[in-house]
Design a protein around this motif. Structure first.
Motif, mmCIF file in Angstrom:
data_model
loop_
_atom_site.group_PDB
_atom_site.id
_atom_site.type_symbol
_atom_site.label_atom_id
_atom_site.label_comp_id
_atom_site.label_asym_id
_atom_site.label_seq_id
_atom_site.Cartn_x
_atom_site.Cartn_y
_atom_site.Cartn_z
ATOM 1 N N PHE A 1 0.780 -1.044 -0.052
ATOM 2 C CA PHE A 1 0.006 -0.011 0.017
ATOM 3 C C PHE A 1 0.925 1.280 0.114
ATOM 4 N N ASN A 2 2.313 1.037 0.655
ATOM 5 C CA ASN A 2 2.932 2.460 0.522
ATOM 6 C C ASN A 2 3.102 2.422 -0.826
ATOM 7 N N ALA A 3 3.570 1.451 -1.850
ATOM 8 C CA ALA A 3 3.857 1.601 -3.124
ATOM 9 C C ALA A 3 2.802 2.390 -3.927
ATOM 10 N N MET A 4 1.522 1.997 -3.487
ATOM 11 C CA MET A 4 0.360 2.413 -4.197
ATOM 12 C C MET A 4 0.328 4.179 -3.842
ATOM 13 N N LYS A 5 0.497 4.340 -2.610
ATOM 14 C CA LYS A 5 0.157 5.588 -2.205
ATOM 15 C C LYS A 5 1.424 6.595 -2.307
ATOM 16 N N ASN A 6 2.708 6.189 -2.182
ATOM 17 C CA ASN A 6 4.045 6.821 -1.966
ATOM 18 C C ASN A 6 4.845 6.681 -2.941
ATOM 19 N N ARG A 7 4.553 5.719 -3.744
ATOM 20 C CA ARG A 7 5.728 5.415 -4.859
ATOM 21 C C ARG A 7 5.311 5.579 -6.469
ATOM 22 N N ASP A 8 5.464 4.401 -7.086
ATOM 23 C CA ASP A 8 5.195 4.457 -8.511
ATOM 24 C C ASP A 8 3.719 4.307 -8.615
ATOM 25 N N GLY A 9 2.774 3.996 -7.769
ATOM 26 C CA GLY A 9 1.371 3.933 -7.887
ATOM 27 C C GLY A 9 0.456 5.144 -7.337
ATOM 28 N N ALA A 10 1.365 6.383 -6.911
ATOM 29 C CA ALA A 10 0.675 7.380 -6.313
ATOM 30 C C ALA A 10 -0.193 8.033 -7.106
ATOM 31 N N SER A 11 0.191 8.298 -8.481
ATOM 32 C CA SER A 11 -0.653 9.163 -9.130
ATOM 33 C C SER A 11 -2.115 8.637 -9.533
ATOM 34 N N LYS A 12 -2.171 7.239 -9.486
ATOM 35 C CA LYS A 12 -3.348 6.594 -9.697
ATOM 36 C C LYS A 12 -4.132 6.259 -8.627
ATOM 37 N N HIS A 13 -3.402 6.405 -7.519
ATOM 38 C CA HIS A 13 -4.353 5.955 -6.069
ATOM 39 C C HIS A 13 -4.396 7.000 -5.218
ATOM 40 N N LYS A 14 -4.699 8.292 -5.616
ATOM 41 C CA LYS A 14 -4.808 9.528 -4.660
ATOM 42 C C LYS A 14 -5.644 9.423 -3.632
ATOM 43 N N ASN A 15 -6.912 8.571 -3.917
ATOM 44 C CA ASN A 15 -8.033 8.781 -3.210
ATOM 45 C C ASN A 15 -8.301 7.281 -2.457
ATOM 46 N N ALA A 16 -7.012 6.541 -2.645
ATOM 47 C CA ALA A 16 -7.032 4.788 -2.159
ATOM 48 C C ALA A 16 -6.847 5.009 -0.378
ATOM 49 N N GLU A 17 -7.603 4.068 0.037
ATOM 50 C CA GLU A 17 -7.577 4.100 1.635
ATOM 51 C C GLU A 17 -7.724 2.654 1.762
ATOM 52 N N LEU A 18 -6.844 2.373 2.983
ATOM 53 C CA LEU A 18 -6.862 0.978 3.361
ATOM 54 C C LEU A 18 -7.796 0.773 4.529
ATOM 55 N N THR A 19 -8.694 0.094 4.196
ATOM 56 C CA THR A 19 -9.917 -0.068 5.120
ATOM 57 C C THR A 19 -9.883 -1.479 5.607
ATOM 58 N N TRP A 20 -9.285 -2.304 5.375
ATOM 59 C CA TRP A 20 -9.403 -3.681 6.402
ATOM 60 C C TRP A 20 -8.219 -4.389 5.996
ATOM 61 N N LEU A 21 -7.325 -4.928 6.930
ATOM 62 C CA LEU A 21 -6.173 -5.936 6.906
ATOM 63 C C LEU A 21 -6.269 -6.948 7.982
ATOM 64 N N ALA A 22 -6.668 -8.063 7.725
ATOM 65 C CA ALA A 22 -7.030 -9.193 8.631
ATOM 66 C C ALA A 22 -5.727 -9.519 9.430
ATOM 67 N N TYR A 23 -5.723 -9.089 10.917
ATOM 68 C CA TYR A 23 -4.627 -9.246 11.971
ATOM 69 C C TYR A 23 -4.729 -10.687 12.322
ATOM 70 N N VAL A 24 -5.903 -11.363 12.364
ATOM 71 C CA VAL A 24 -6.029 -12.957 12.704
ATOM 72 C C VAL A 24 -5.601 -13.764 11.317
ATOM 73 N N GLY A 25 -4.576 -14.300 11.228
ATOM 74 C CA GLY A 25 -4.071 -15.080 10.030
ATOM 75 C C GLY A 25 -5.310 -16.166 9.900
ATOM 76 N N GLY A 26 -4.923 -16.569 8.606
ATOM 77 C CA GLY A 26 -5.883 -17.739 8.179
ATOM 78 C C GLY A 26 -4.778 -18.792 7.670
#
Length: 756
Positions: free
Chosen positions: A416-441
């Protein structure tokens, strides 16, 4: 000499006096009355000794956790916090898990979560406690998974708490004043450990067959990998094969998520809990971690679990036990035989999701995460990081589980850092990380050994076992690191690829034998789920949710026979299989109050088919009599299809091979006039001249059908005419392919024309 004696005596008196005045206070983080935005993480108790609070804020600091505590006395105390720098094991730059401890709102100078790759007591310095009752607060500084296990205050400023192991466990009990205040629960007919699909299936099935059941789950919700915490959608087909009633219980609570991971609401945690609590024969114990047991005469006598919020210990006595932990944890404690694949073992997934905000968003730089650019991972299709975000291949799936989970977190944050702050930044200006499982599967760890160890060869060759019962319909699906994304992190790849052996019968299902569901050497131990008695390869088909749940249904019914006849799980197969066969044919809603009571059948019993519930038009709800293609006799090469929608039953047949024949047998119970209809679905590759023949005894009637055109009758039928048909006649509808385009064969329908 007298002076020396006096000095020694003074020193002794001083030591004695200080010990009398020693004041300690241990506060377990899970006991905080208000967890705020911190999550209670119970996954790694076996590894690090305790539940802990996790600041899982996806890069935004979470709300404070708070509690009020009373000190034994005012005064000066040294404070320790048991924590860790969770990325230090990889020598990563920065400390993402930073947090503060505040006393009555005033943070200590020391920042925690900044030292040590291992759990340790982080020295917070000396504090003056001026009021005996104070409020403690955990102040998250980053939102990136800081963790706190416990807080310890001591007025012995030279003291250091034990670091780990049994010494730490005993010390905790002493500090908390926990004596052997063990609450005994039961005795139960069945104690189920693990509240995922397999555990729920076992508990509900046994309870409905008259058994008294305890269901123990170490999380606050039921469903396991199929809960809102992990969000693996329910795969595997149910209600089919030799015992098509198996799976009806699972169908009552299985999620209907359209994607994995889906939404919180789609996984229905509340629905699962309500279903279990509605059963009078089940006692449900959420937030209880089973970590010990007692054996007697080679059998399990009881399982001990503690409340992960209060540390209250409970002992569950029972006649039979079911290991539905996924890891075979209870079996291992009991000395059950087990296997664990060393090389080629599957890993753990932590899926994630991002969405589009109404305006531009920011995301903190993550120098401690995996160093990723957009080419280093698959683009998260449909805003989902799906099942293939998986790592830990061949890592220790039990003792190293926290490291596997944390590596997955680093991978997602790096992506997500790549999407927001690196080479994906121009495409993902409004992207927001909304869920990430902290309980593993997790997918694979221990597999307990039963009287049968099912193999890949058994499944592919359709080896018939007399106790085959649970239909496995998933392909043999094994996961390996995906090479194109593995080169950058060869020590622990984080993207997997699924390799499928498609030779599994996905329509009828391969019946997994009952003898895979009980331990070979612990006489009263059942198992259900991914820790059953199979090889690594066979695990690839049986490990999906609904299949695991059906194992539980079988176990629950077997327990009722064990109680009724005072016999072992093995003797159910050897001496009482005819009775088990009868129970396996019961509807899921059938029930009895006790194991020797009369079985009460539900009022509305669903129709069954060895191929499961229809995925298209339900023949049982259609007018007249319907003969589906599953009942037809075939010769030549015919393919099954479901791509054209509007079909009857489970699909349709099509063939372009010249001479390929399909015949729909017609058998009526009453003589009369019937309109005979033929069902097909049009397509441009179908034949324009298909000869459909109706045979009644020696007479024949043929109709030419253009299968490129839409059928004229609603539901996809064309009429072949009205005919008088009598019982016992040799009647059928037959279609033979000319080889000039595909012939479509779906169903035949008979509509009585005599008003009956």
């Amino acid at each position: 000499m007298k002076y020396a004696a006096s000095a020694a005596l003074a020193a002794l008196l001083c030591l004695w006096s200080s010990s009398l005045l020693a004041a300690d206070l241990l506060v377990e983080a899970e006991s905080f009355t208000d967890h705020g935005g911190w999550k209670l993480d119970t996954q790694f108790i076996g590894e690090m000794g305790s539940p802990y609070l996790l600041a899982h804020g996806l890069g935004k600091p979470v709300a404070e956790a708070k509690t009020e505590v009373t000190f034994p006395a005012k005064g000066r105390y040294r404070v320790f916090v048991r924590t860790k720098d969770w990325v230090a094991r990889w020598n990563a730059e920065g400390q993402p898990g930073k947090f503060q401890l505040a006393i009555d709102g005033e943070p200590l100078e020391e920042t925690f979560g900044t030292k040590s790759a291992d759990w340790f007591w982080h020295d917070g310095g000396v504090v003056d406690i001026e009021n005996e009752t104070v409020t403690l607060s955990l102040k998250d500084l980053t939102g990136f998974d800081g963790r706190c296990d416990a807080i310890y205050f001591t007025n012995d400023t030279t003291a250091t708490p034990p670091s780990g192991g049994s010494q730490l466990a005993k010390w905790r009990k002493d500090q908390l004043g926990i004596v052997e205040d063990i609450k005994t629960e039961g005795p139960y007919d069945l104690v189920v450990i693990g509240g995922g699909y397999s555990g729920m299936g076992a508990a509900l099935s046994a309870a409905r067959m008259g058994c008294k059941v305890a269901l123990i789950q170490d999380r606050p919700v039921l469903g396991g990998n199929g809960s809102s915490e992990v969000r693996v959608w329910a795969m595997g087909l149910i209600r089919r094969g030799k015992y098509p009633r198996i799976g009806e219980i699972i169908d009552e609570f299985a999620d209907k998520a359209k994607k994995s991971p889906g939404t919180y609401e789609e996984f229905g945690d509340d629905k699962k809990e309500a279903l279990v609590r509605a059963e009078p024969n089940i006692d449900l114990f959420l937030n209880h971690h089973a970590n010990d047991l007692e054996m007697k005469d080679g059998e399990i006598a009881s399982v001990t679990a503690f409340d992960t919020r209060t540390s209250q210990v409970r002992k569950f006595e029972g006649s039979f036990f079911c290991d539905a932990t996924g890891h075979g944890s209870i079996g291992a404690l009991a000395g059950a035989l087990y296997d664990q694949t060393d090389k080629g073992r599957m890993g753990m997934s932590n899926m994630w999701r991002w969405d589009e905000a109404d305006q531009a968003t920011t995301f903190p730089e993550t120098p401690w995460a995996l160093d990723l650019t957009m080419k280093d991972f698959p683009y998260p299709r449909d805003h989902h990081g799906q099942w293939f975000w998986e790592s830990g291949f061949d890592k220790d799936p039990i003792g190293g589980a926290e490291a596997i989970r944390d590596w997955n977190l680093r991978a997602v944050y790096g992506a997500f850092n790549a999407m927001k702050n690196r080479d994906g930044a121009s495409k993902h200006k409004n992207a927001e990380l909304t869920w990430l499982a902290y309980v593993g599967g997790p997918r694979e760890s221990r597999r307990l050994i039963g009287d049968v160890i099912l193999t890949q060869e058994d499944i592919v060759a359709k080896r018939e076992f007399p106790d085959g019962c649970v239909p496995s319909t998933w392909s043999i699906d094994l996961h390996y690191p995906k090479k194109e994304f593995a080169d950058k992190f060869p020590e622990n790849p984080f993207i997997s690829i699924a390799v499928h052996d498609q030779r599994v019968d996905r329509a009828y299902g391969y019946p997994v034998p009952y003898r895979c569901f009980y331990s070979k050497n612990v006489p009263n131990l059942f198992m259900a789920g991914r820790c059953i008695s199979v090889t690594h390869e066979a695990l690839g088909t049986v490990r999906v949710m609904k299949t695991c749940g059906m194992m539980g249904e079988v176990v629950g019914k077997a327990v009722s026979i064990c109680k009724l006849h005072d016999c072992s799980p093995r003797e159910v197969y050897e001496e009482h299989w005819a009775e088990m066969d009868t129970l396996l044919q019961l509807p899921g809603q059938a029930r009895r109050e006790t194991v020797d009571a009369e079985i009460e059948m539900p009022k509305n019993v669903q129709p069954i088919s060895p191929y499961g519930p229809p995925t298209g038009l339900d023949p049982n709800k259609m007018a007249g009599m319907v003969i589906d293609d599953r009942q037809a006799e075939k010769s030549g090469q015919w393919s099954e299809g479901t791509g054209l929608k509007g079909y009857v039953g489970h699909g349709y047949l099509y063939s372009g091979q010249k001479g390929a024949t399909v015949r729909f047998p017609i058998k009526v119970k009453k003589a009369g006039n019937y309109e005979v209809r033929y069902a097909y679905l049009p397509h441009e590759n179908r034949s324009a001249q298909v000869n459909v023949t109706l045979v009644i005894e020696t007479s024949k009637e043929s109709t030419i059908v253009n299968m490129k055109e839409q059928p004229p009758i609603e539901g996809g039928f064309v009429s072949l005419g009205t005919f008088t048909i009598k019982p016992g006649e040799d009647s059928y509808v037959e279609v033979v392919s000319s080889g000039n385009g595909n012939v479509h064969a779906d169903a035949v329908q008979l509509i009585p024309m005599d008003g009956k």
